[in-house]
Design an enzyme around this catalytic site. Structure first.
Site, PDB file in Angstrom:
ATOM      1  N   ASN A  23      -3.985   2.363   4.820  1.00  0.00           N
ATOM      2  CA  ASN A  23      -4.218   0.973   4.423  1.00  0.00           C
ATOM      3  C   ASN A  23      -4.157   0.049   5.726  1.00  0.00           C
ATOM      4  O   ASN A  23      -3.625   0.524   6.950  1.00  0.00           O
ATOM      5  CB  ASN A  23      -3.338   0.669   3.395  1.00  0.00           C
ATOM      6  CG  ASN A  23      -1.831   0.947   3.718  1.00  0.00           C
ATOM      7  OD1 ASN A  23      -1.517   0.084   4.610  1.00  0.00           O
ATOM      8  ND2 ASN A  23      -1.401   1.722   3.214  1.00  0.00           N
ATOM      9  N   ASP A  63      -0.316   5.374  -2.616  1.00  0.00           N
ATOM     10  CA  ASP A  63       0.188   5.921  -3.743  1.00  0.00           C
ATOM     11  C   ASP A  63      -0.283   7.234  -3.930  1.00  0.00           C
ATOM     12  O   ASP A  63       0.369   7.979  -4.761  1.00  0.00           O
ATOM     13  CB  ASP A  63      -0.441   4.950  -4.880  1.00  0.00           C
ATOM     14  CG  ASP A  63       0.045   3.526  -4.729  1.00  0.00           C
ATOM     15  OD1 ASP A  63       1.044   3.399  -4.632  1.00  0.00           O
ATOM     16  OD2 ASP A  63      -0.814   2.413  -5.019  1.00  0.00           O
ATOM     17  N   LYS A  83     -12.483  20.690   9.885  1.00  0.00           N
ATOM     18  CA  LYS A  83     -12.991  19.272   9.710  1.00  0.00           C
ATOM     19  C   LYS A  83     -14.360  19.685   8.639  1.00  0.00           C
ATOM     20  O   LYS A  83     -14.996  20.517   8.522  1.00  0.00           O
ATOM     21  CB  LYS A  83     -13.984  19.076  11.041  1.00  0.00           C
ATOM     22  CG  LYS A  83     -14.596  17.744  10.665  1.00  0.00           C
ATOM     23  CD  LYS A  83     -15.158  17.189  12.074  1.00  0.00           C
ATOM     24  CE  LYS A  83     -15.929  15.805  11.795  1.00  0.00           C
ATOM     25  NZ  LYS A  83     -16.873  15.607  12.728  1.00  0.00           N
ATOM     26  N   PRO A 106       5.338  10.663  -3.942  1.00  0.00           N
ATOM     27  CA  PRO A 106       6.690  10.295  -4.559  1.00  0.00           C
ATOM     28  C   PRO A 106       6.872   8.802  -4.287  1.00  0.00           C
ATOM     29  O   PRO A 106       6.307   8.288  -3.093  1.00  0.00           O
ATOM     30  CB  PRO A 106       7.707  11.349  -3.538  1.00  0.00           C
ATOM     31  CG  PRO A 106       6.903  11.492  -2.230  1.00  0.00           C
ATOM     32  CD  PRO A 106       5.342  11.542  -2.669  1.00  0.00           C
ATOM     33  N   ASP A 107       7.519   8.150  -5.130  1.00  0.00           N
ATOM     34  CA  ASP A 107       7.997   6.788  -4.848  1.00  0.00           C
ATOM     35  C   ASP A 107       9.314   6.723  -3.991  1.00  0.00           C
ATOM     36  O   ASP A 107      10.486   7.176  -4.639  1.00  0.00           O
ATOM     37  CB  ASP A 107       8.267   6.218  -6.134  1.00  0.00           C
ATOM     38  CG  ASP A 107       8.291   4.546  -5.880  1.00  0.00           C
ATOM     39  OD1 ASP A 107       9.140   4.156  -4.933  1.00  0.00           O
ATOM     40  OD2 ASP A 107       7.590   3.815  -6.571  1.00  0.00           O
ATOM     41  N   ILE A 108       9.270   6.434  -2.794  1.00  0.00           N
ATOM     42  CA  ILE A 108      10.370   6.501  -1.804  1.00  0.00           C
ATOM     43  C   ILE A 108      11.454   5.689  -2.430  1.00  0.00           C
ATOM     44  O   ILE A 108      12.617   5.980  -2.324  1.00  0.00           O
ATOM     45  CB  ILE A 108      10.065   6.201  -0.078  1.00  0.00           C
ATOM     46  CG1 ILE A 108       8.798   7.270  -0.078  1.00  0.00           C
ATOM     47  CG2 ILE A 108      11.166   5.995   0.521  1.00  0.00           C
ATOM     48  CD1 ILE A 108       8.063   6.878   1.194  1.00  0.00           C
ATOM     49  N   LYS A 148       8.458  -4.424 -11.178  1.00  0.00           N
ATOM     50  CA  LYS A 148       9.152  -3.338 -10.113  1.00  0.00           C
ATOM     51  C   LYS A 148      10.612  -3.468  -9.833  1.00  0.00           C
ATOM     52  O   LYS A 148      11.019  -2.613  -9.753  1.00  0.00           O
ATOM     53  CB  LYS A 148       8.374  -3.714  -8.779  1.00  0.00           C
ATOM     54  CG  LYS A 148       6.749  -3.025  -8.878  1.00  0.00           C
ATOM     55  CD  LYS A 148       6.018  -3.552  -7.493  1.00  0.00           C
ATOM     56  CE  LYS A 148       4.368  -3.309  -7.968  1.00  0.00           C
ATOM     57  NZ  LYS A 148       3.605  -3.605  -6.957  1.00  0.00           N
ATOM     58  N   LYS A 187      11.752   0.141 -10.828  1.00  0.00           N
ATOM     59  CA  LYS A 187      12.594   0.932  -9.628  1.00  0.00           C
ATOM     60  C   LYS A 187      13.997   0.857  -9.681  1.00  0.00           C
ATOM     61  O   LYS A 187      14.536   1.375  -8.730  1.00  0.00           O
ATOM     62  CB  LYS A 187      11.709   0.473  -8.357  1.00  0.00           C
ATOM     63  CG  LYS A 187      10.344   0.943  -8.256  1.00  0.00           C
ATOM     64  CD  LYS A 187       9.661   0.157  -7.067  1.00  0.00           C
ATOM     65  CE  LYS A 187       8.340   0.115  -6.923  1.00  0.00           C
ATOM     66  NZ  LYS A 187       7.363   1.256  -6.320  1.00  0.00           N
TER      67      LYS A 187
HETATM   68  O1  C5P Z   1       4.822   0.501  -6.735  1.00  0.00           O
HETATM   69  P1  C5P Z   1       4.461  -0.213  -5.468  1.00  0.00           P
HETATM   70  O2  C5P Z   1       3.964   0.401  -4.451  1.00  0.00           O
HETATM   71  O3  C5P Z   1       3.762  -1.532  -5.775  1.00  0.00           O
HETATM   72  O4  C5P Z   1       5.812  -0.779  -4.826  1.00  0.00           O
HETATM   73  C1  C5P Z   1       5.831  -1.520  -3.773  1.00  0.00           C
HETATM   74  C2  C5P Z   1       7.528  -1.251  -3.137  1.00  0.00           C
HETATM   75  O5  C5P Z   1       7.735   0.187  -3.262  1.00  0.00           O
HETATM   76  C3  C5P Z   1       7.493  -1.415  -1.650  1.00  0.00           C
HETATM   77  O6  C5P Z   1       8.734  -1.698  -1.478  1.00  0.00           O
HETATM   78  C4  C5P Z   1       7.149  -0.053  -1.109  1.00  0.00           C
HETATM   79  O7  C5P Z   1       7.754   0.012   0.162  1.00  0.00           O
HETATM   80  C5  C5P Z   1       7.938   1.056  -2.002  1.00  0.00           C
HETATM   81  N1  C5P Z   1       6.957   2.105  -2.484  1.00  0.00           N
HETATM   82  C6  C5P Z   1       7.939   3.373  -1.914  1.00  0.00           C
HETATM   83  N2  C5P Z   1       7.141   4.357  -2.069  1.00  0.00           N
HETATM   84  C7  C5P Z   1       5.987   4.499  -2.640  1.00  0.00           C
HETATM   85  C8  C5P Z   1       5.414   3.513  -3.034  1.00  0.00           C
HETATM   86  C9  C5P Z   1       6.031   1.967  -2.755  1.00  0.00           C
HETATM   87  O8  C5P Z   1       8.826   3.381  -1.378  1.00  0.00           O
HETATM   88  N3  C5P Z   1       5.255   5.815  -3.019  1.00  0.00           N
END
Ligand code: C5P
Length: 391
Positions: A210, A277, A287, A303-305, A335, A339
């Protein structure tokens, strides 16, 4: 002096014999890593030449309020906005009086009136002029207006008098200026920041990513260092140089970012990274050839870090960012809750990506604060102060 690195400083010079010391002050500011633009009053130009200051600062010197050429390049309002700090040294009795009264009758006084950055004044004048009640009244009024007054020092003066009124030495001015940025708000705390985009490999030459520039995360890293924290910066691929004294961990994918984050114990976790995401389920080790008319890429969720760190048993204070194109507030609050984090900073995705400026609003569980649109460096410093208030 670390905290002056990359700071944008206007060095104002007014008319006084101590103006010869402004040359050394300019040199020391540059040595400390600041970007310096010099603004001189007409009286200052009688004591030291703009050419000297131009050579030392590496920038054109500004002297006129109404100067077509200067207005086209950088006019008084732009200069005022550009500054992270304004230092006027030396400050004459006349300039003190003008600024105390909010006058805007030359370029330097106008910049002082238009600026939102801190203003530090280093007075230099004859001891009798300094102790005169008018000057002392102006001093009181300047302090009430939150101006920082550096000095003056006591000692022998150019006119032969002895007393208060000597300008501080350039090194003392620099030390006091550096302290303005060193809030010490996070002294002794470990801060871990994720920044930039992630890259999710498709094959050895292609990836999904992105437009995140990493600027906000890097600005927060600098602000956290300035606030005395020990900072780990986990960064996706960006075109930025990490601030000094930051422990930089370079990563590419979300999984690598997660591993680095779980390996960085901290008291404050700030997730600024624009993490992809989804990632391709399979990474081709060769390739991929364009044989078919269409192709499908199967993606799996990353994974959502931030949520992972916030879900830890002894979790740090967690800060997230919500870059949205619509329903900013409701998405940000969702969020914050989902979160299980402590603070969320919301901004418009289209405005913030790859921009040097940002307009953000911070939300926490029982409050919120909108910050004025500003450079990311300034926003970062304000966010650090909000974090300090909340922890
Ligand atoms: O869920 P979303 O991507 O909109 O949330 C944004 C927040 O979550 C940001 O602080 C981003 O750095 C964090 N994030 C993360 N891991 C992901 C997706 C988002 O830490 N996979």
């Amino acid at each position: 002096m670390q905290s002056l690195i990359n700071k944008q400083v206007i060095l104002g010079i007014t008319g006084g014999i101590a103006a010869y010391k402004s040359a050394e002050l300019c040199r020391l500011l540059i040595k400390a890593g600041a970007n310096v633009r010099v603004v001189m009053t007409s009286a200052a130009c009688e004591f030291i030449t703009p050419l000297t200051m131009q050579a030392l600062s590496g920038n054109r010197v500004h002297t006129e309020l109404l100067d077509e050429e200067a207005e086209a390049a950088m006019g008084h309002i732009e200069l005022a906005r550009w500054a992270d700090l304004i230092i006027v040294a030396p400050v004459s009795a006349n300039f003190m009086a003008r600024v105390a009264n909010g006058e805007a009758n030359d370029l330097l006084a106008t910049i002082c009136l238009a600026a939102t950055a801190p203003i530090a004044l280093a007075p230099a004048m004859n001891q009798a002029m300094w102790s005169n009640q008018n000057t002392q009244d102006n001093l009181t009024s300047l302090k009430l207006k939150d101006m920082q007054i550096f000095g003056p020092a006591d000692g022998e003066q150019a006119c032969g008098d002895i007393g208060l009124g000597r300008m501080l030495e350039p090194i003392e001015i620099i030390e006091q200026a550096a302290k303005l940025f060193k809030s010490g708000a996070l002294a002794g705390l470990r801060v871990c920041i994720t920044a930039g985009p992630t890259r999710e490999a498709i094959d050895p030459v292609r990836y999904i990513s992105n437009h995140s520039s990493g600027k906000m995360g890097y600005a927060l890293a600098q602000a956290a260092v300035d606030a005395g924290a020990k900072v780990s910066l986990i960064s996706g691929p960006v075109d930025l140089v990490a601030p000094p004294h930051v422990d930089l961990v370079n990563v590419e994918s979300a999984e690598q970012m997660l591993n680095a984050a779980t390996d960085s114990p901290c008291e404050i976790f700030i997730a600024v990274a624009a993490v992809a995401d989804y990632r391709p389920q399979l990474i081709s080790n060769k390739k991929i050839k364009k044989i078919k008319d269409s192709m499908q890429l199967k993606l799996v969720k990353n994974p959502d870090i931030l949520a992972t760190i916030a879900g830890q048993k002894s979790k740090p204070f967690c800060v997230g960012f919500a870059a949205e194109t619509e329903n900013l507030e409701s998405n940000a609050l969702k969020k914050l809750k989902n979160k299980k984090i402590d603070l969320i900073v919301a901004n418009h995705a289209t405005e913030t990506f790859n921009n040097d400026e940002a307009s953000v609003k911070a939300y926490w569980h029982n409050g919120d604060r909108a910050l004025k649109p500003n450079k990311k460096e300034k926003i970062a410093r304000e966010l650090i102060l909000i974090i300090k208030e909340l922890i």
